[in-house]
Design a protein around this motif. Structure first.
Motif, PDB file in Angstrom:
ATOM      1  N   ILE A  57       0.849  -1.195   0.000  1.00 41.26           N
ATOM      2  CA  ILE A  57       0.000   0.000   0.000  1.00 41.26           C
ATOM      3  C   ILE A  57       0.888   1.249   0.000  1.00 41.26           C
ATOM      4  CG2 ILE A  57      -1.615   1.360   1.378  1.00 41.26           C
ATOM      5  CD1 ILE A  57      -2.948  -0.916  -0.026  1.00 41.26           C
ATOM      6  N   PRO A  58       0.716   2.138  -0.990  1.00 39.44           N
ATOM      7  CA  PRO A  58       1.610   3.297  -1.122  1.00 39.44           C
ATOM      8  C   PRO A  58       1.582   4.244   0.075  1.00 39.44           C
ATOM      9  CG  PRO A  58       0.383   2.927  -3.154  1.00 39.44           C
ATOM     10  CD  PRO A  58      -0.222   2.033  -2.118  1.00 39.44           C
ATOM     11  N   GLU A  59       2.718   4.880   0.285  1.00 38.93           N
ATOM     12  CA  GLU A  59       2.822   5.922   1.300  1.00 38.93           C
ATOM     13  C   GLU A  59       2.503   7.268   0.655  1.00 38.93           C
ATOM     14  OE1 GLU A  59       6.698   5.850   2.949  1.00 38.93           O
ATOM     15  OE2 GLU A  59       6.545   3.788   3.703  1.00 38.93           O
ATOM     16  N   LEU A  60       1.775   8.128   1.390  1.00 37.06           N
ATOM     17  CA  LEU A  60       1.407   9.441   0.871  1.00 37.06           C
ATOM     18  C   LEU A  60       2.368  10.508   1.382  1.00 37.06           C
ATOM     19  CD1 LEU A  60      -2.495   9.350   1.112  1.00 37.06           C
ATOM     20  CD2 LEU A  60      -0.977   8.432  -0.653  1.00 37.06           C
ATOM     21  N   ASP A  61       2.463  11.570   0.634  1.00 37.27           N
ATOM     22  CA  ASP A  61       3.380  12.666   0.937  1.00 37.27           C
ATOM     23  C   ASP A  61       2.849  13.501   2.109  1.00 37.27           C
ATOM     24  OD1 ASP A  61       5.186  14.708   0.943  1.00 37.27           O
ATOM     25  OD2 ASP A  61       4.896  15.297  -1.145  1.00 37.27           O
ATOM     26  N   HIS A  62       3.664  13.638   3.153  1.00 38.67           N
ATOM     27  CA  HIS A  62       3.288  14.443   4.318  1.00 38.67           C
ATOM     28  C   HIS A  62       4.049  15.768   4.373  1.00 38.67           C
ATOM     29  CE1 HIS A  62       2.126  10.451   6.548  1.00 38.67           C
ATOM     30  NE2 HIS A  62       1.252  10.795   5.612  1.00 38.67           N
ATOM     31  N   HIS A  63       4.882  16.021   3.382  1.00 39.55           N
ATOM     32  CA  HIS A  63       5.763  17.190   3.453  1.00 39.55           C
ATOM     33  C   HIS A  63       5.548  18.158   2.301  1.00 39.55           C
ATOM     34  CE1 HIS A  63       7.886  15.030   6.597  1.00 39.55           C
ATOM     35  NE2 HIS A  63       7.983  13.986   5.793  1.00 39.55           N
ATOM     36  N   SER A  64       4.479  18.002   1.569  1.00 42.73           N
ATOM     37  CA  SER A  64       4.220  18.883   0.440  1.00 42.73           C
ATOM     38  C   SER A  64       3.699  20.225   0.929  1.00 42.73           C
ATOM     39  CB  SER A  64       3.204  18.254  -0.518  1.00 42.73           C
ATOM     40  OG  SER A  64       1.944  18.143   0.115  1.00 42.73           O
TER      41      SER A  64
ATOM     42  N   TRP B 189       0.818  21.307   1.147  1.00 43.52           N
ATOM     43  CA  TRP B 189      -0.429  21.244   1.909  1.00 43.52           C
ATOM     44  C   TRP B 189      -0.233  20.712   3.328  1.00 43.52           C
ATOM     45  CZ3 TRP B 189       0.192  20.131  -3.200  1.00 43.52           C
ATOM     46  CH2 TRP B 189      -0.528  20.938  -4.097  1.00 43.52           C
ATOM     47  N   LYS B 190       0.917  20.105   3.611  1.00 39.65           N
ATOM     48  CA  LYS B 190       1.238  19.627   4.964  1.00 39.65           C
ATOM     49  C   LYS B 190       0.111  18.766   5.545  1.00 39.65           C
ATOM     50  CE  LYS B 190       5.194  21.874   5.362  1.00 39.65           C
ATOM     51  NZ  LYS B 190       5.277  22.421   4.010  1.00 39.65           N
ATOM     52  N   ASP B 191      -0.278  17.749   4.803  1.00 38.71           N
ATOM     53  CA  ASP B 191      -1.363  16.870   5.225  1.00 38.71           C
ATOM     54  C   ASP B 191      -0.765  15.563   5.747  1.00 38.71           C
ATOM     55  OD1 ASP B 191      -3.558  15.180   5.487  1.00 38.71           O
ATOM     56  OD2 ASP B 191      -4.572  16.026   3.751  1.00 38.71           O
ATOM     57  N   ASP B 192      -1.160  15.164   6.960  1.00 38.09           N
ATOM     58  CA  ASP B 192      -0.639  13.947   7.583  1.00 38.09           C
ATOM     59  C   ASP B 192      -1.477  12.710   7.257  1.00 38.09           C
ATOM     60  OD1 ASP B 192       1.421  15.368   8.774  1.00 38.09           O
ATOM     61  OD2 ASP B 192       0.247  15.805  10.581  1.00 38.09           O
ATOM     62  N   SER B 193      -2.429  12.823   6.365  1.00 37.58           N
ATOM     63  CA  SER B 193      -3.293  11.688   6.044  1.00 37.58           C
ATOM     64  C   SER B 193      -2.496  10.544   5.418  1.00 37.58           C
ATOM     65  CB  SER B 193      -4.392  12.118   5.069  1.00 37.58           C
ATOM     66  OG  SER B 193      -5.202  13.123   5.623  1.00 37.58           O
ATOM     67  N   ASP B 194      -2.829   9.339   5.839  1.00 37.87           N
ATOM     68  CA  ASP B 194      -2.277   8.140   5.211  1.00 37.87           C
ATOM     69  C   ASP B 194      -3.283   7.582   4.206  1.00 37.87           C
ATOM     70  OD1 ASP B 194       0.173   8.101   6.635  1.00 37.87           O
ATOM     71  OD2 ASP B 194      -0.858   7.264   8.392  1.00 37.87           O
ATOM     72  N   PHE B 195      -2.855   6.572   3.471  1.00 36.82           N
ATOM     73  CA  PHE B 195      -3.710   5.955   2.457  1.00 36.82           C
ATOM     74  C   PHE B 195      -5.045   5.531   3.068  1.00 36.82           C
ATOM     75  CE2 PHE B 195      -5.352   2.710  -0.300  1.00 36.82           C
ATOM     76  CZ  PHE B 195      -4.910   3.029  -1.565  1.00 36.82           C
ATOM     77  N   ALA B 196      -4.985   4.904   4.235  1.00 35.26           N
ATOM     78  CA  ALA B 196      -6.200   4.375   4.862  1.00 35.26           C
ATOM     79  C   ALA B 196      -7.126   5.476   5.358  1.00 35.26           C
ATOM     80  CB  ALA B 196      -5.828   3.451   6.017  1.00 35.26           C
ATOM     81  N   ASN B 197      -6.634   6.704   5.523  1.00 33.65           N
ATOM     82  CA  ASN B 197      -7.493   7.812   5.941  1.00 33.65           C
ATOM     83  C   ASN B 197      -8.321   8.359   4.789  1.00 33.65           C
ATOM     84  OD1 ASN B 197      -4.647   8.706   7.801  1.00 33.65           O
ATOM     85  ND2 ASN B 197      -6.521   7.901   8.716  1.00 33.65           N
TER      86      ASN B 197
END
Length: 560
Positions: free
Chosen positions: A180-187, A189-197
């Motif tokens: 399951i891919p990891e999402l960017d948390h440092h772009s 938009w500074k969003d801490d959401s993971d794939f499952a969120n």
């Protein structure tokens, strides 16, 4: 095909031809009627030749309905086709010509009449298709795959969406197990959401079970057995499948766990048909939002439907980051230049641009006022209901006021679901997912740039039935807006309509090789089996559906 062929039927002659194919020795009046009737388009026509006997005792010659004759002929030819596998007659050729002339003769023919601004009248001829072909190889088992593929997606929600879609295809190419891919948390938009969120993980894994093995994580036992940590690499943008086989696969086979970083647009747009259809299965079916996001999106759609049976959704995309990235100027003086210039510094590789030059080239988003003028010119009245999907608008309410004046029925997710929205406020990607649902469900979707959300939604709406999608032809519209005050409204509106031909989401805009596949998924758009009920004969509409042929596109043979 210089002379039309004829078939005998009950003492009559069945003719399927254009008017210039007819050269019969009838009286002048009858010949004029024949030419006038046939010249409108291809039709079936039946008449009595001079030497045939009269019908009944009254000596009157009676015309038999062409729909009945065509139906009987197609029934006979259908039997022939059933036993021989092919309709060996000119009727098939002429039937294809009917559709071709009526639908695809030329762009001018399609666009010359009034355009239904709410729905394309040609959308009924096409549908989304992404089925696997009979020759599609089953996926390898997890334990027998070439290794585990880790993906680090980058950017905002829709940029990450393209990365996730392509990651599944790359896993298929490499015969690998996808984690399951990891999402960017440092772009930005500074969003801490993971794939499952954001996405339904279990649905994602189960739906793709026939394509690639997908797991939530690399098994701990397997990770402990590795002598070295996972190898990390970044592939060039828009790499061909051959690159992955030559450069990536050997590393995967050697290290068994491989991570690809900053994975966005790292796979070529043009792939073979099976891989393109896999893209569609991932993007339009496997990536399903979580239930809380779906519920909120549906609630907002229901609120819009309560107020009006039809509504327009606009992805305004007039946020500071978008304007800074575009390098455009909107008349805000030194304050605007400084503010957008500071934001622009975060992209170190962006070249210097000329704001006026970018606007003339159509690279600048329209202002909210210009979007409103375009919609009014196209024919949308000021009582229409607008849903505006947007973040922080540069210039705030002052920038939005002209659009609100043109369309007072103006709504956002914050206005329609303020309390329900509170848990999502810290997460920009989840908020974008809510906007995505509402825009997808809208009757008309208007994009204001060619960014990731615009491309993804435009492609999805084409796949889901060519729902009306309007993209401003900014290059031509810019010239019109510059001289707006000098033009009467009727002239301005006429020129706007002319400028938007080819930018309204019509099926004929779908051409293989045009633009990014995510925006133009031509391989996944199939033609429906032809029906005579689709045709308008002028004085009479054929209501009996007489189908012929088979839809080979649905079997993975042809595409639009």
């Amino acid at each position: 095909m210089g002379v039309a062929k004829a078939w005998r039927y009950s003492g009559g002659v069945l003719v399927l031809a254009k008017s210039h194919h007819l050269n019969h020795k009838h009286n002048k009046l009858k010949q004029q009627k024949q030419q006038k009737w046939v010249g409108q388009d291809h039709h079936c026509w039946l008449w009595q030749p001079a030497e045939t006997a009269v019908v009944g005792g009254g000596g009157q010659r009676r015309r038999i309905s062409w729909t009945v004759v065509c139906g009987m002929m197609l029934f006979v030819l259908g039997l022939i086709s059933f036993f021989t596998g092919h309709i060996a007659s000119d009727l098939e050729w002429y039937s294809h010509r009917i559709v071709k002339r009526r639908l695809w003769k030329n762009k001018g023919r399609i666009s010359s009449g009034p355009v239904d601004i709410w729905k394309s009248k040609f959308s009924k001829f096409y549908y989304g298709c992404s089925e696997r072909s009979p020759y599609y190889a089953p996926p390898t088992r997890q334990l027998l795959s070439n290794g585990y593929l880790l993906i680090a997606a980058s950017g905002g929600l829709n940029q990450q969406r393209t990365g996730i879609t392509d990651a599944v295809v790359v896993a298929r190419i490499l015969n690998a197990t996808l984690v399951i891919p990891e999402l960017d948390h440092h772009s930005y938009w500074k969003d801490d959401s993971d794939f499952a969120n954001i996405f339904d993980v279990d649905w994602f894994i189960s739906f793709l079970a026939k394509d690639v093995p997908v797991v939530k994580r690399v098994p701990d036992k397997y990770m402990r057995s590795l002598e070295k940590p996972p190898y990390t690499m970044r592939v060039p943008r828009k790499s061909e499948p051959r690159y992955y086989l030559d450069e990536v696969l050997p590393i995967l086979l050697r290290r068994r766990v491989l991570q690809l970083t900053k994975f966005d647009y790292r796979l070529a747009s043009d792939l073979d048909e099976e891989l393109q259809r896999l893209r569609c299965r991932v993007n339009y079916h496997a990536l399903r939002f979580t239930k809380p996001i779906q519920d909120l999106g549906k609630k907002i759609v229901m609120e819009m439907r309560k107020m009006a049976s039809s509504f327009i959704a606009i992805h305004l995309r007039f946020e500071p980051d978008m304007l800074a990235f575009s390098g455009c100027y909107y008349g805000g003086g030194d304050k605007e230049r400084y503010e957008l210039g500071e934001i622009r510094k975060r992209w170190a590789t962006l070249p210097e641009t000329s704001p006026d030059g970018e606007r003339k080239r159509g690279k600048c988003p329209l202002t909210p006022h210009e979007v409103g003028l375009m919609l009014r010119a196209l024919g949308f009245e000021n009582n229409m209901h607008l849903y505006v999907a947007s973040g922080e608008i540069y210039g705030g309410e002052e920038t939005l006021k002209p659009l609100r004046d043109l369309f007072p029925n103006y709504y956002t997710k914050e206005m329609l679901a303020s309390q329900e929205l509170e848990p999502f406020l810290p997460y920009s990607s989840q908020l974008a997912a809510v906007d995505y649902i509402v825009c997808d469900e809208s009757d008309v979707f208007v994009t204001n740039n060619n960014g990731n959300m615009a491309k993804i939604l435009a492609g999805r709406r084409r796949y889901m039935g060519h729902k009306r999608t309007i993209r401003p032809n900014a290059k031509k519209l810019n010239a019109l807006f510059l001289k707006r005050e000098k033009l009467p409204w009727e002239t301005f509106a006429k020129k706007v309509k002319a400028s938007q031909q080819g930018f309204l989401g019509e099926p004929n805009e779908m051409k293989g090789g045009r633009g990014e596949f995510h925006e133009y998924p031509s391989t996944c758009i199939c033609k429906k089996p032809f029906k005579f009920s689709y045709l308008d004969t002028g004085n009479q509409t054929v209501t009996k559906s007489l189908e012929y042929g088979r839809n080979e596109e649905d079997q993975g043979v042809h595409n639009v």
